[in-house]
Every structure is written in structure tokens, then in C-alpha cells.
Design an enzyme around this catalytic site. Structure first.
Site, short mmCIF file in Angstrom:
data_model
loop_
_atom_site.label_atom_id
_atom_site.label_comp_id
_atom_site.label_asym_id
_atom_site.label_seq_id
_atom_site.Cartn_x
_atom_site.Cartn_y
_atom_site.Cartn_z
N GLU A 15 0.79 -1.22 0.00
CA GLU A 15 0.00 0.00 0.00
C GLU A 15 0.83 1.27 0.00
O GLU A 15 0.29 2.37 -0.10
CB GLU A 15 -1.00 0.01 1.17
N ASP A 88 -0.50 -4.18 5.10
CA ASP A 88 -0.16 -4.38 6.52
C ASP A 88 -0.95 -5.53 7.14
O ASP A 88 -2.08 -5.82 6.75
CB ASP A 88 -0.43 -3.09 7.30
N ASP A 90 -3.06 -6.32 9.43
CA ASP A 90 -4.17 -6.05 10.35
C ASP A 90 -5.47 -6.01 9.55
O ASP A 90 -5.47 -6.28 8.35
CB ASP A 90 -3.95 -4.74 11.13
N GLU A 92 -7.32 -3.55 8.60
CA GLU A 92 -7.30 -2.54 7.55
C GLU A 92 -6.54 -3.05 6.33
O GLU A 92 -6.97 -2.89 5.19
CB GLU A 92 -6.63 -1.27 8.08
N TYR A 317 6.12 -4.24 12.85
CA TYR A 317 4.85 -3.54 12.61
C TYR A 317 4.38 -2.83 13.87
O TYR A 317 4.41 -3.40 14.98
CB TYR A 317 3.79 -4.54 12.14
N ARG A 319 1.36 -1.40 14.70
CA ARG A 319 -0.02 -1.45 15.21
C ARG A 319 -0.25 -2.84 15.79
O ARG A 319 -0.58 -3.78 15.08
CB ARG A 319 -1.02 -1.14 14.10
N HIS A 363 0.64 -11.22 15.97
CA HIS A 363 1.55 -10.08 15.87
C HIS A 363 2.65 -10.21 16.91
O HIS A 363 2.60 -11.03 17.81
CB HIS A 363 0.79 -8.77 16.10
#
Length: 790
Positions: A15, A88, A90, A92, A317, A319, A363
Site C-alpha cells: 500500500e 499491513d 491487520d 485494515e 509492525y 499497530r 503479531h
């Protein structure tokens, strides 16, 4: 899957261009790397995009401006043997991957050619491992993200028009942000309603057989004091009279060191950062807002240019709510600690930190990807802010893997006994049992610093010193009382929220998730519902009005427990335990019924008028501060018979400020008389004013902390005659530099300019530009939870 043995054209879609650059260096010529520049599809901008009569089916459209990118992705995917979607890791990112697949995928070959790969760090090991073991898009994650998006769209599109009619045109309401505003409003009211209570303490300085002398605090006494009604006071010493009485009673007594307590205790290392703790500590240590912290962390994760080495991802990462650390990273840390600090600093076993139940254990915690890349070695390649945040993350992770600190705590317990020198007359005065007093003094010695050699955590509130340096005395020693010091105190209300404490409260109460904290804080400020002064949040008039309206009419919607329950429901969707349509229905049915009731009510909601000493020159009645579409103004209290109004100015006797409890103090000094400056609100917004007004009428604008690029003056916020904010040099009119968009204290990554400007583009997207038009730098700000409707 054909990767080894021969050259193939494989496509990887991410992205962000920065992430693409780092991956290109890792994967080489066999892979084409393309970037979608964030989301390519979303709900439409000018329509709700959710069919309430068809199981809340969403309609997704291509985001304006993304047509060219989609065309490029389609072309590249047709030429590729295999397509790897790598946004990513997650919800999103999963939604982005799903939308990309829906645009580039051939239905006949979708499952055979398009893969989803996930990695928590952009390193050669992690990326190539993900390529070897690709998976499919996790539709449960997509459903969870879709449910959040639809919930927020329904609330935004249904509540916002209602707020326009009831409060003010152009307002917005967000499902999660409204709860954050409520926390701030409730805390502000709690502080204003707080009634401080007096109490006293007594400290005494003692001297023993060895130096130095030391201070001890009155810890307890028996029998306890009783008030007039015979009840025992809840304070040890409730007032000055009692304190002075105790001092008088003790001045002729002797004291002995009754007992010396020795305790050895461990102080365990702090866990590595997760999103919320990184944001909190960056506020405390670096004074970074959460939004800035996440922007810089994103840069460190996606990759930074390290000269000949190229673009390198420096952290995992960012988040995440998991404290998990891979076994390889833990072993690397142990080797580094032993080599750098010695064997004593390596714990017997790698530490384990338990994550909360809802954490995404797939994660990892936030940590550096390469321990051999020390912050000081990379300083020349990083911006000032990147270096500061990378150092914070690096130190915290290494410290988390180090041995506990060993502390020795010594406590002196001191008691009084009646002086043998008391006269017979004094002894006869008080036949009842003498009150016995106990003082205590504590001191802490660090025997082994362990992880504290590298890192200690900052605190939100100032705490008392942990201990004093105590002399080497023995039990039973007689101590000499040098002096006593009674001191008055008052109970304190809970403090206003800072970014750190608000994020902590949101996390503890289960409101939002790691990807949403920064957006929540920035959104409630951008919508003017709260203001941040000296680092602390307080509600605006507008925020209070909107909050009270929502609390009265939609109590469940902004109930803390209900919002936390909704977050749990989204987690259950991702876990496959509940269908997303059921979650939406269970929420929307009662919400729509309440909405229908409220829409039938008449009238607007406004704050109460604030009385002033100003007299209406037309009818002689008093003027009041009233709230209108464009903010506060002065109006005659005789309305509607007398319609006299005028703006609130900061000139002469016409200056009217907010109520006294809304004035905020600062550390700034008046250039004219040297008194403290305070923040007041006038016709054109907030400004600094001398606290001695009206004796001293000196004022000046509030600085942004950014320097003017033309003459080095401060850029300050001002207000136009029409109430529109703008930013200009403090040396105006000598310097005519002016901005009509908000300056942000971040360096331009392209040309190195000292600040960027932030604004909304024509499509409603929040973007940042370099203030230097010749540079042309532009970036879209990724909002993790775009839940408000402008």
C-alpha cells in the site's frame, strides 16, 4: 508454486511506495513491486452506501483519483505468474488486499493465482519466509473491518444531519470518538465539582550517632484523634490547630530508633512496546502527539535509506497489542546483552509478558529488526524525530530482555517516649495515657541496576521520592530531634487527560483498538470538540453541547461499556464466532428507533447564557455572553424586545473572556510588566493576555513553535475578521509571510523544509503538502478509522 529453479515474473502489491522500495531491495529482479497508495475502494463520499433493507449490504466504489493506479495494477497482474498481496498485517490491510483482489482478479483463476502474504517486519528473513508460505485473504478479518466501517458510516450519516438541525450546521458525530469526548467532558466536570479538603503532615529532622541527619514523616499515632462529634477524622492531621498541638506535644519528648527493617526486592523490566504504550511514552518522553508518533513509526517500519545499504525497515509492525517476541529475536537480544553489558545482565530465562485476552497474538511487540543497527550508528541517516523514536523503541526492547534490578530498601521506625526531664507539674496536667507517635523514614539503594542501566519509564504524575540516604545506625539508638516542620496540604482532583493518560484510559476501558487511538485523538481536536492546552485536554463549549445532547438522547451509543462490548463483538467476528450482519442488526434496530423519536422533537440545543457586567447602551439591561452559529457573542438580556448584539473583543473595557474556570495558565511572561500570561478567548479565537488585565493590557498571539522561513520569527495563529483562522509571522507587518492552512512541525521528507501544511483536498481527504510550492511534496494521511462525515 513456481519460485525456485527458474526466473518468473512475480507481482507483489503493497500500500505504500516506501514499503515497495524496501521490498524491491530484498526480493530483487524476479519480483515486480507495486503500491496501491492506501485504499483503492471505499463507501461512496456523497451517499451512505449501505442498504439498510438488504442486510446492510455495502456498495464500494473506486476512490476518486485511484483509477490510474487500478489500471496499472490490472496490467501488472495479467503479466505476472503469481500475485502476492502484502498490505499491513491487520484488519485494515486485509480489507485493502480484498479490494485489490476484487479489481485485479479473474474469477476463473482468482484462487489459483492470487495469494496473501503477511510479515510483521520488513526483513529478508521474514519476507522470504512469507513468500514461501503464502496464504489466502482472511475473510473473517475483512468482515470485522467491514462491520466497523458500516457501523461508523451508519452513525455518521444518521447522527450528523440531526446535529446540524439541533446544534449547528456542519457538525459530525463518530461512534468511538464521541465516547472519548465524553471521558474528557466528564473529567472536566469532575474537576470543577471537586471540593478540596484540608489536611496536614509533619516531618521531623533527626540526628543519630552517625551523620548525616535525616528527615522522617509522622506515620501514625495512637489513640487517634476524634472530632467534635466524637467521630475519628479520616485524615491523620485534619487542620492547623491539631498540627500545632502535636508539634507542641512532641518538642520535649525523646525518640528512639525502635526498629530497622531491611527488604530486598526486585524491579522487573517493562515489557516491549505495544501501540498504546509506545504512544504514551512518546508523549511523556518526546512530547510527540500520538498522530506524529504513528507517522514516524510507519516510516521506520516501511524503510529508511541507509546510504549504500539502501532502504531498510528498522522496526516491526507498529499497530499491535501483543507483547509476544519471537524466539530468534529474544536469543539475539540475549547475545547482545551479554556482549555489551556482561553475563550478570542476562536473565536465567527469556522473560514472558502476558498480553490481554483480546490481543492479536499472531503479531509481535514493537521492536528493532536489527540489533546491530544501534541508534547512534544510524543518526546521520535519520531525521531528528526518527532518531528520537527509534532510540526509544531500541532501548525499551533491549531493556525488556535484561535481568531485573535488585534494590535494598531500609526503613527506620522511630517512636517517642516521655521525656524523663518532664517536670512534676507537666506530668500532672495530663493524667490520661500519653498519645504515642511513630515516625518513619525510608531509603532505597540500588544494589544491581539490571535493566535500569538502559531504561526507566516516565510517569504521568509526579511521585514522591523513592527514598533518602540514611545513616548507618543501630536499633535502640536515642535520636536527637533537630526540628519539626508542619505542612498544609489539600486533596487534589483527578488531573485533566493528557494524550498519554487518555490513550491509557481508552485501552483500559476497551474503547478502540491499536489502529484507532491516534485517529480518535486527532479527530476530536480537528472537529473542535476538545482543545489541548499545555498538553492537557479540556472540552470546548461545542464539545459540551454535543456531548450533553448525545448523552441525553443516545445514552447507550456513547456508554463506555456498550462501546467496549462493540469492540469485543468485532473481535468475535474476526474469530468466526458471530456473523457481522447480526452485530449490525443488533446495534442498528434500537439506534434507528431512538433516532426516529429524536427527529420528531423541535428546537435547538444551546449552552446557557453567561452573565456579564456590561450594560446594554440601548436599553440599560445587562449584556450576556450567548452562543451562536459562529461562536460566542454579546447580546442584550432583554432579547427579543431589545436585539442589541456585538462581538466579544479584546480592546479596552469591551474585553470579555470565558468564565474564570475556563482560563488556562501558562509559563509565559508578560513583555510589559513581567507577570504571568494566561490564555483567553476573544472574537478572533484564543490569545495570550497579561494576568494583570485590566491594569496591564498587553496581549500577543499564541506561537505554534514553528519558525518563519522568511525572517526567523515565530509563526502564530491569528483570526480574520470573518473568524477564519490563519497563520502568520509574529513580526507582522514587517514580515508579510502568511498561511491559510495549518502548519505541522514535521520536516519535509523530500526537500528537508522545516514544516508541512495540512489541509483537506477537494475529495475530503486529509493531505499534507510541503509549504514550499517549488518542492511539490504531497502525502495522504492514512486515517485508520474514518468514521466521521464532514
Amino acid at each position: 508454486m513456481r519460485i525456485r529453479g527458474q526466473v518468473h515474473n512475480n507481482l507483489v502489491i503493497v500500500e505504500s511506495p516506501a514499503k515497495a522500495k524496501t521490498l524491491h531491495k530484498i526480493l530483487g529482479k524476479d519480483f515486480t513491486i507495486k503500491a496501491s497508495i492506501g485504499h483503492i475502494k471505499d463507501l461512496p463520499e456523497n451517499d451512505i452506501g449501505v442498504d439498510e433493507n438488504n442486510d446492510f449490504k455495502p456498495t464500494y466504489v473506486v476512490i476518486p483519483g485511484k483509477e490510474k493506479i487500478i489500471k496499472e495494477l490490472k496490467k501488472a497482474s495479467k503479466e505476472a505468474d503469481m500475485v502476492f498481496l502484502a498490505p499491513d498485517p491487520d484488519r485494515e490491510g486485509e480489507a485493502i488486499a480484498w479490494h485489490i483482489a476484487s479489481e485485479i482478479g479473474d474469477p476463473k483463476t482468482l484462487n489459483g493465482r492470487i495469494y496473501r502474504i503477511i510479515f510483521n517486519e520488513i526483513t529478508e528473513r521474514a519476507v522470504k519466509e512469507a513468500i514461501k508460505k503464502p496464504g489466502r485473504i482472511d475473510l473473517r478479518k475483512v468482515d470485522a473491518q467491514q462491520a466497523r466501517r458500516i457501523l461508523d458510516r451508519l452513525v455518521g450519516y444518521k447522527l450528523s444531519p440531526l446535529l446540524w438541525r439541533k446544534v449547528r450546521t456542519g457538525l459530525s458525530a463518530g461512534r468511538v470518538q464521541s465516547v472519548a469526548v465524553r471521558l474528557i467532558v466528564d473529567r472536566d466536570r469532575e474537576i470543577k465539582a471537586f471540593k478540596p479538603e484540608e489536611y496536614w503532615s509533619i516531618n521531623a529532622e533527626f540526628e543519630g550517632s552517625k551523620q548525616p541527619s535525616f528527615w522522617a514523616k509522622l506515620h501514625t499515632f495512637t489513640p487517634p484523634l476524634k472530632g467534635i462529634n466524637g467521630e475519628i477524622s479520616k485524615f491523620l492531621i485534619p487542620d492547623q490547630e491539631t498540627a500545632l498541638k502535636i508539634v507542641e506535644e512532641l518538642k520535649d519528648r525523646k525518640f528512639i530508633l525502635s526498629k530497622i527493617e531491611h527488604k530486598r526486592r526486585k524491579r522487573m523490566p517493562y515489557p516491549p512496546f505495544i501501540t498504546s504504550t509506545l504512544q504514551q511514552e512518546a508523549v511523556r518522553k518526546l512530547r510527540f502527539p500520538a498522530k506524529k508518533t504513528m507517522m514516524i513509526a510507519q516510516q521506520l517500519y516501511e524503510g529508511v535509506e541507509l546510504a549504500e545499504e539502501g532502504s531498510v525497515g528498522l522496526i516491526t509492525y507498529m499497530r499491535t497489542d501483543s507483547f509476544r517476541v519471537s524466539s530468534e529475536a529474544q536469543q539475539d537480544a540475549r547475545n547482545f546483552i551479554e556482549k555489551t553489558f556482561g553475563k550478570d545482565y542476562v536473565p536465567e530465562k527469556p522473560p514472558f509478558f502476558k498480553s490481554k485476552a483480546s490481543a492479536q497474538e499472531a503479531h509481535e511487540a514493537i521492536r528493532p529488526t536489527y540489533l546491530n543497527k544501534r541508534p547512534e550508528d544510524l543518526k546521520q541517516f535519520l531525521s531528528k524525530d526518527q532518531y528520537a523514536l527509534y532510540t526509544l523503541i531500541w532501548n525499551r526492547f533491549i531493556a525488556s530482555q535484561m535481568a531485573p534490578a535488585q534494590l535494598d530498601q531500609t526503613t527506620f521506625i522511630i517512636i517517642d517516649h516521655k521525656s524523663s526531664d518532664l517536670s512534676a507539674k507537666q506530668a500532672d496536667i495530663k493524667e490520661e495515657k500519653e498519645r504515642e507517635y511513630e515516625f518513619r523514614a525510608s531509603g532505597t539503594v540500588i544494589r544491581f541496576d539490571g535493566f535500569m542501566r538502559l531504561y526507566t519509564e516516565s510517569k504521568d504524575e509526579v511521585e514522591e521520592e523513592e527514598g533518602l540516604t540514611l545513616p548507618a545506625l543501630k536499633e535502640g539508638e536515642t535520636l536527637k530531634l533537630i526540628k519539626m516542620q508542619p505542612k498544609q496540604h489539600f486533596t487534589q482532583p483527578p488531573p485533566l487527560y493528557t494524550e498519554a493518560t487518555l490513550i491509557k484510559a481508552l485501552e483500559e476501558k476497551g474503547i478502540g483498538r491499536p489502529s484507532t487511538y491516534a485517529t480518535i485523538l486527532s479527530t476530536i481536536q480537528e472537529r473542535k470538540y476538545v482543545q489541548k492546552i499545555n498538553g492537557k485536554f479540556s472540552p470546548t463549549d461545542l464539545g459540551v453541547v454535543v456531548n450533553d445532547f448525545l448523552v441525553e438522547r443516545f445514552p447507550e451509543l456513547i456508554d463506555v461499556n456498550f462501546t467496549a462490548k462493540m469492540e469485543d463483538e468485532l473481535d468475535r467476528i474476526e474469530e468466526g464466532k458471530i456473523k457481522w450482519i447480526k452485530v449490525i442488526k443488533d446495534f442498528y434496530n434500537p439506534f434507528s428507533q431512538e433516532l426516529e423519536k429524536v427527529e420528531k422533537t423541535k428546537g435547538k440545543i444551546k449552552p446557557e447564557d453567561i452573565p456579564t457586567d456590561e450594560i446594554c447602551e440601548k436599553c440599560g439591561l445587562s449584556m450576556v455572553i450567548r452562543w451562536g452559529r459562529h461562536g460566542r457573542f454579546l447580546a442584550c438580556s432583554g432579547f427579543p424586545k431589545c436585539r442589541n448584539t456585538k462581538p466579544i473583543t479584546n480592546k479596552g473595557t469591551e474585553q470579555i473572556e470565558q468564565p474564570e474556570n475556563n482560563i488556562q495558565t501558562t509559563e509565559e511572561k508578560c513583555n510589559k510588566c513581567g507577570s504571568s500570561m494566561i490564555i483567553r478567548t476573544g472574537k478572533y479565537g484564543k490569545f495570550l493576555s497579561c494576568s494583570r488585565y485590566p491594569e496591564c493590557k498587553y496581549t500577543r498571539p499564541i506561537s505554534t513553535g514553528i519558525k518563519c522561513p522568511q525572517d526567523g520569527g515565530d509563526i502564530v495563529e491569528r483570526g480574520s475578521k470573518r473568524g477564519k483562522p490563519f497563520w502568520s509571522c509574529s513580526n507582522y507587518p514587517t514580515c508579510r509571510f502568511v498561511l491559510w492552512y495549518k502548519p505541522i512541525q514535521d520536516k519535509c521528507p523530500k526537500c528537508g523544509a522545516e514544516f508541512l501544511i495540512e489541509k483537506m483536498d477537494k475529495t475530503g481527504k486529509l493531505i499534507r503538502n510541503c509549504h514550499d510550492k517549488k518542492c511539490g511534496y504531497k502525502e495522504e494521511i492514512k486515517e485508520e478509522e474514518p468514521s466521521l462525515v464532514s
